[in-house]
Design a protein around this motif. Structure first.
Motif, PDB file in Angstrom:
ATOM      1  N   THR A  72       0.971  -1.210   0.128  1.00  0.00           N
ATOM      2  CA  THR A  72       0.013  -0.036  -0.012  1.00  0.00           C
ATOM      3  C   THR A  72       0.814   1.197   0.046  1.00  0.00           C
ATOM      4  O   THR A  72       2.089   1.130   0.234  1.00  0.00           O
ATOM      5  CB  THR A  72      -0.971   0.032   1.189  1.00  0.00           C
ATOM      6  OG1 THR A  72      -2.009   0.834   0.958  1.00  0.00           O
ATOM      7  CG2 THR A  72      -0.306   0.243   2.600  1.00  0.00           C
ATOM      8  N   HIS A  73       0.314   2.181  -0.006  1.00  0.00           N
ATOM      9  CA  HIS A  73       0.914   3.748  -0.123  1.00  0.00           C
ATOM     10  C   HIS A  73       0.485   4.437   1.012  1.00  0.00           C
ATOM     11  O   HIS A  73       1.338   4.892   1.891  1.00  0.00           O
ATOM     12  CB  HIS A  73       0.905   4.104  -1.542  1.00  0.00           C
ATOM     13  CG  HIS A  73       1.797   5.410  -1.608  1.00  0.00           C
ATOM     14  ND1 HIS A  73       3.196   5.383  -1.507  1.00  0.00           N
ATOM     15  CD2 HIS A  73       1.649   6.672  -2.020  1.00  0.00           C
ATOM     16  CE1 HIS A  73       3.839   6.514  -1.734  1.00  0.00           C
ATOM     17  NE2 HIS A  73       2.847   7.316  -1.740  1.00  0.00           N
ATOM     18  N   PHE A  74      -0.651   4.670   0.972  1.00  0.00           N
ATOM     19  CA  PHE A  74      -1.585   5.615   1.818  1.00  0.00           C
ATOM     20  C   PHE A  74      -1.759   4.850   3.036  1.00  0.00           C
ATOM     21  O   PHE A  74      -2.210   3.860   3.117  1.00  0.00           O
ATOM     22  CB  PHE A  74      -2.639   6.637   1.440  1.00  0.00           C
ATOM     23  CG  PHE A  74      -2.090   7.334   0.457  1.00  0.00           C
ATOM     24  CD1 PHE A  74      -1.613   8.591   0.682  1.00  0.00           C
ATOM     25  CD2 PHE A  74      -2.660   7.205  -1.088  1.00  0.00           C
ATOM     26  CE1 PHE A  74      -1.034   9.305  -0.410  1.00  0.00           C
ATOM     27  CE2 PHE A  74      -2.004   7.988  -2.107  1.00  0.00           C
ATOM     28  CZ  PHE A  74      -1.563   9.106  -1.677  1.00  0.00           C
ATOM     29  N   ASN A  92       4.816  -2.537   2.679  1.00  0.00           N
ATOM     30  CA  ASN A  92       5.334  -0.881   2.123  1.00  0.00           C
ATOM     31  C   ASN A  92       4.276   0.007   2.394  1.00  0.00           C
ATOM     32  O   ASN A  92       3.014  -0.473   2.312  1.00  0.00           O
ATOM     33  CB  ASN A  92       5.527  -1.157   0.637  1.00  0.00           C
ATOM     34  CG  ASN A  92       5.968   0.284   0.131  1.00  0.00           C
ATOM     35  OD1 ASN A  92       7.286   0.405   0.021  1.00  0.00           O
ATOM     36  ND2 ASN A  92       4.973   1.036  -0.231  1.00  0.00           N
ATOM     37  N   VAL A  93       4.502   1.030   2.855  1.00  0.00           N
ATOM     38  CA  VAL A  93       3.660   2.412   3.105  1.00  0.00           C
ATOM     39  C   VAL A  93       4.443   3.429   3.215  1.00  0.00           C
ATOM     40  O   VAL A  93       5.576   3.540   3.893  1.00  0.00           O
ATOM     41  CB  VAL A  93       2.835   2.008   4.472  1.00  0.00           C
ATOM     42  CG1 VAL A  93       3.434   1.667   5.793  1.00  0.00           C
ATOM     43  CG2 VAL A  93       1.696   3.177   4.618  1.00  0.00           C
ATOM     44  N   TRP A  94       3.797   4.217   2.650  1.00  0.00           N
ATOM     45  CA  TRP A  94       4.302   5.588   3.012  1.00  0.00           C
ATOM     46  C   TRP A  94       3.486   6.233   4.253  1.00  0.00           C
ATOM     47  O   TRP A  94       2.557   6.247   4.080  1.00  0.00           O
ATOM     48  CB  TRP A  94       4.005   6.784   1.763  1.00  0.00           C
ATOM     49  CG  TRP A  94       4.238   7.968   1.754  1.00  0.00           C
ATOM     50  CD1 TRP A  94       5.588   8.923   2.223  1.00  0.00           C
ATOM     51  CD2 TRP A  94       3.502   9.182   2.067  1.00  0.00           C
ATOM     52  NE1 TRP A  94       5.563  10.156   2.511  1.00  0.00           N
ATOM     53  CE2 TRP A  94       4.211  10.359   2.320  1.00  0.00           C
ATOM     54  CE3 TRP A  94       2.020   9.313   1.649  1.00  0.00           C
ATOM     55  CZ2 TRP A  94       3.674  11.777   2.405  1.00  0.00           C
ATOM     56  CZ3 TRP A  94       1.494  10.777   1.561  1.00  0.00           C
ATOM     57  CH2 TRP A  94       2.289  11.766   1.935  1.00  0.00           C
ATOM     58  N   TRP A  95       4.386   6.998   5.039  1.00  0.00           N
ATOM     59  CA  TRP A  95       3.849   7.470   6.259  1.00  0.00           C
ATOM     60  C   TRP A  95       4.256   8.849   6.524  1.00  0.00           C
ATOM     61  O   TRP A  95       4.021   9.308   7.660  1.00  0.00           O
ATOM     62  CB  TRP A  95       3.893   6.512   7.382  1.00  0.00           C
ATOM     63  CG  TRP A  95       3.532   6.764   8.669  1.00  0.00           C
ATOM     64  CD1 TRP A  95       3.852   6.792   9.983  1.00  0.00           C
ATOM     65  CD2 TRP A  95       1.914   6.614   8.791  1.00  0.00           C
ATOM     66  NE1 TRP A  95       2.997   7.034  10.833  1.00  0.00           N
ATOM     67  CE2 TRP A  95       1.780   6.733  10.191  1.00  0.00           C
ATOM     68  CE3 TRP A  95       0.881   6.744   8.102  1.00  0.00           C
ATOM     69  CZ2 TRP A  95       0.320   6.917  10.660  1.00  0.00           C
ATOM     70  CZ3 TRP A  95      -0.440   6.686   8.487  1.00  0.00           C
ATOM     71  CH2 TRP A  95      -0.682   7.023  10.080  1.00  0.00           C
ATOM     72  N   GLY A 124       5.838   8.131  -3.038  1.00  0.00           N
ATOM     73  CA  GLY A 124       5.940   7.511  -4.623  1.00  0.00           C
ATOM     74  C   GLY A 124       6.439   6.289  -4.578  1.00  0.00           C
ATOM     75  O   GLY A 124       7.077   5.658  -3.703  1.00  0.00           O
ATOM     76  N   PHE A 125       6.497   5.537  -5.817  1.00  0.00           N
ATOM     77  CA  PHE A 125       7.078   4.051  -5.916  1.00  0.00           C
ATOM     78  C   PHE A 125       7.089   3.785  -7.423  1.00  0.00           C
ATOM     79  O   PHE A 125       6.461   4.403  -8.290  1.00  0.00           O
ATOM     80  CB  PHE A 125       6.164   2.922  -5.202  1.00  0.00           C
ATOM     81  CG  PHE A 125       4.600   3.213  -5.606  1.00  0.00           C
ATOM     82  CD1 PHE A 125       4.272   2.131  -6.470  1.00  0.00           C
ATOM     83  CD2 PHE A 125       3.824   3.865  -4.788  1.00  0.00           C
ATOM     84  CE1 PHE A 125       2.827   2.443  -6.819  1.00  0.00           C
ATOM     85  CE2 PHE A 125       2.421   3.651  -4.938  1.00  0.00           C
ATOM     86  CZ  PHE A 125       1.963   3.284  -6.119  1.00  0.00           C
ATOM     87  N   TRP A 144      -5.282   7.058  -9.078  1.00  0.00           N
ATOM     88  CA  TRP A 144      -4.238   8.030  -8.362  1.00  0.00           C
ATOM     89  C   TRP A 144      -2.934   7.603  -8.806  1.00  0.00           C
ATOM     90  O   TRP A 144      -1.840   8.467  -9.315  1.00  0.00           O
ATOM     91  CB  TRP A 144      -4.178   7.816  -6.942  1.00  0.00           C
ATOM     92  CG  TRP A 144      -3.101   8.809  -6.288  1.00  0.00           C
ATOM     93  CD1 TRP A 144      -3.188  10.102  -6.130  1.00  0.00           C
ATOM     94  CD2 TRP A 144      -1.792   8.126  -6.018  1.00  0.00           C
ATOM     95  NE1 TRP A 144      -1.952  10.460  -5.542  1.00  0.00           N
ATOM     96  CE2 TRP A 144      -1.012   9.354  -5.374  1.00  0.00           C
ATOM     97  CE3 TRP A 144      -1.299   6.827  -5.982  1.00  0.00           C
ATOM     98  CZ2 TRP A 144       0.013   9.173  -4.983  1.00  0.00           C
ATOM     99  CZ3 TRP A 144       0.126   6.757  -5.274  1.00  0.00           C
ATOM    100  CH2 TRP A 144       0.556   8.081  -4.977  1.00  0.00           C
ATOM    101  N   VAL A 145      -2.431   6.248  -9.062  1.00  0.00           N
ATOM    102  CA  VAL A 145      -1.325   5.766  -9.442  1.00  0.00           C
ATOM    103  C   VAL A 145      -0.865   6.327 -10.973  1.00  0.00           C
ATOM    104  O   VAL A 145       0.165   6.929 -11.053  1.00  0.00           O
ATOM    105  CB  VAL A 145      -1.096   4.409  -9.449  1.00  0.00           C
ATOM    106  CG1 VAL A 145       0.318   3.821 -10.027  1.00  0.00           C
ATOM    107  CG2 VAL A 145      -1.486   3.657  -8.062  1.00  0.00           C
ATOM    108  N   THR A 146      -1.863   6.491 -11.781  1.00  0.00           N
ATOM    109  CA  THR A 146      -1.589   6.871 -13.111  1.00  0.00           C
ATOM    110  C   THR A 146      -1.405   8.543 -13.336  1.00  0.00           C
ATOM    111  O   THR A 146      -0.872   9.048 -14.214  1.00  0.00           O
ATOM    112  CB  THR A 146      -2.487   6.622 -14.102  1.00  0.00           C
ATOM    113  OG1 THR A 146      -3.974   7.009 -13.640  1.00  0.00           O
ATOM    114  CG2 THR A 146      -2.674   5.107 -14.341  1.00  0.00           C
TER     115      THR A 146
END
Length: 396
Positions: A72-74, A92-95, A124-125, A144-146
């Motif tokens: 995940t990211h968020f 995986n996560v952006w925090w 980002g990734f 959102w990824v695009t």
């Protein structure tokens, strides 16, 4: 006529059946059929034992088994996994530097930890990262990824075919506008509607229902006990830098999961029905003084991003800030983040109810930098904290 298409992963995972008219023109069109001519009568079809959900913008997603490696990211999805007792599945996560926020809120929950804290990454990734992690499921909105560099719908399709499915709905945050390529048929969901779908893919429907019951009980308490609208305070929901150099206004009662904790409280937005594009609107101290709210909810202040005590002192020292009613009445309150999943949502709703309606729900104690979430007596809690811990730990 039905169209039953199974997408086979080229990795060790035989992931998914992806239905609906969804992620990219090359993936799938039509609906998923239930009839299988090769299934003998009297036996279970594969769909009857699968983990399947439908959600915009991806359509239908079916896993053959619960995911054990989840990208995940968020962080609201990582919060969801933690609530379901599956936090260790997050790889995986952006925090954004605020991993301590969820720990702040859950500090009193015995046996509950944040196992994905060490999996946090920068914003980002890349597609290479996604391939390397080889996840069962990607809890990220492909729309959102695009919008990110070096990602196209063709890349989304490729990852789906070769690694694992996508599931997410970023633009339900404040009912923002999705990218043009995804706008047709894009639907909005509330936080707990998203959570229910994630729980289904994890095979944790019973745990979700138990958690939802905790929330419903609190909502009923708030609805029953909060004062009539004429007696509710005016509130400014703000992001304020420690040195007051930047003040941003947020919506208080808007739809979407960014306001999942404040909207049910029904306080009066000090800025009325003012409209703007985006999540924030920058304002100055004079505009804040003109609105002169009864209370200020200051975002990010239980994180390392803002020094709450210094910020409040700077408001007291500022010529305009010192005239604010909320400052003079000591009604500037801490908040967590808008990146809330169900756990943070429960605690932030309890916290904010106490801040805005102390006579009804008990006063929120003064916050000092580094504090953990207050330990309230059972009679002072708006929801059953022990029951929440038990559910997370598997005692449903």
């Amino acid at each position: 006529m039905t169209n039953d298409t199974t997408v086979k992963a080229s990795t060790r995972r035989d992931i998914v059946k992806y239905g609906g008219a969804v992620v990219g023109g090359g993936l799938l069109a039509g609906c998923t059929g239930n009839g299988d001519p090769d299934t003998p009568e009297g036996t279970d079809s594969p769909d009857e034992t699968s983990y399947s959900v439908e959600m915009s913008p991806v359509g239908d997603v079916t896993l053959e088994e619960p995911p054990t490696d989840v990208f995940t990211h968020f962080p609201w999805f990582a919060d969801m996994a933690t609530a379901l007792g599956q936090g260790d599945s997050i790889n995986n996560v952006w925090w954004d530097g605020t991993a301590s926020t969820l720990e702040y809120f859950t500090s009193d929950l015995e046996g509950v930890d944040i196992p994905w804290r060490d999996e946090t990454e920068s914003y980002g990734f890349t597609k290479e990262q996604v391939y390397e992690l080889d996840s069962d499921l990607h809890l990220v909105d492909p729309a959102w990824v695009t919008t990110q560099d070096n990602w196209t719908r063709a890349d989304i399709d490729e990852v789906t075919n070769n690694v694992g499915s996508w599931l997410g709905n970023y633009y339900s945050n404040f009912h923002a506008t999705p990218p043009d390529d995804w706008a047709d048929g894009y639907e909005y969901y509330e936080l707990w509607e998203l959570f229910e779908r994630v729980a289904t893919l994890y095979g944790e429907q019973s745990r979700y229902e138990a958690l939802a019951s905790v929330r419903e009980n609190m909502l009923e308490t708030i609805e029953r006990e909060r004062p009539p609208e004429s007696d509710r305070p005016t509130v400014a929901y703000l992001s304020i830098s420690t040195d007051l150099s930047a003040i941003y206004l947020l919506r208080l009662n808007a739809p979407g999961y960014f306001n999942a904790h404040s909207r049910p409280l029904g306080a009066v937005d000090a800025f009325g029905d003012e409209q703007w594009d985006g999540a924030f609107k920058q304002i100055d101290m004079e505009a804040l003084l003109e609105a002169d709210p009864d209370a200020i909810l200051a975002l990010w202040t239980v994180t390392d991003a803002v020094g709450f005590e210094a910020m409040v002192q700077n408001l007291r020292d500022d010529p305009a800030g010192s005239e604010l009613r909320a400052v003079n009445n000591d009604r500037v309150y801490v908040q967590g983040t808008r990146w809330q999943g169900p756990l943070m949502n429960l605690f932030q709703m309890e916290m904010t109810a106490k801040q805005l309606y102390p006579e009804q729900f008990g006063a929120w104690p003064r916050y000092e930098n580094g504090d953990t979430y207050p330990v309230f007596d059972e009679s002072e809690r708006l929801f059953d904290h022990q029951r929440l811990a038990d559910i997370i730990n598997g005692d449903i």
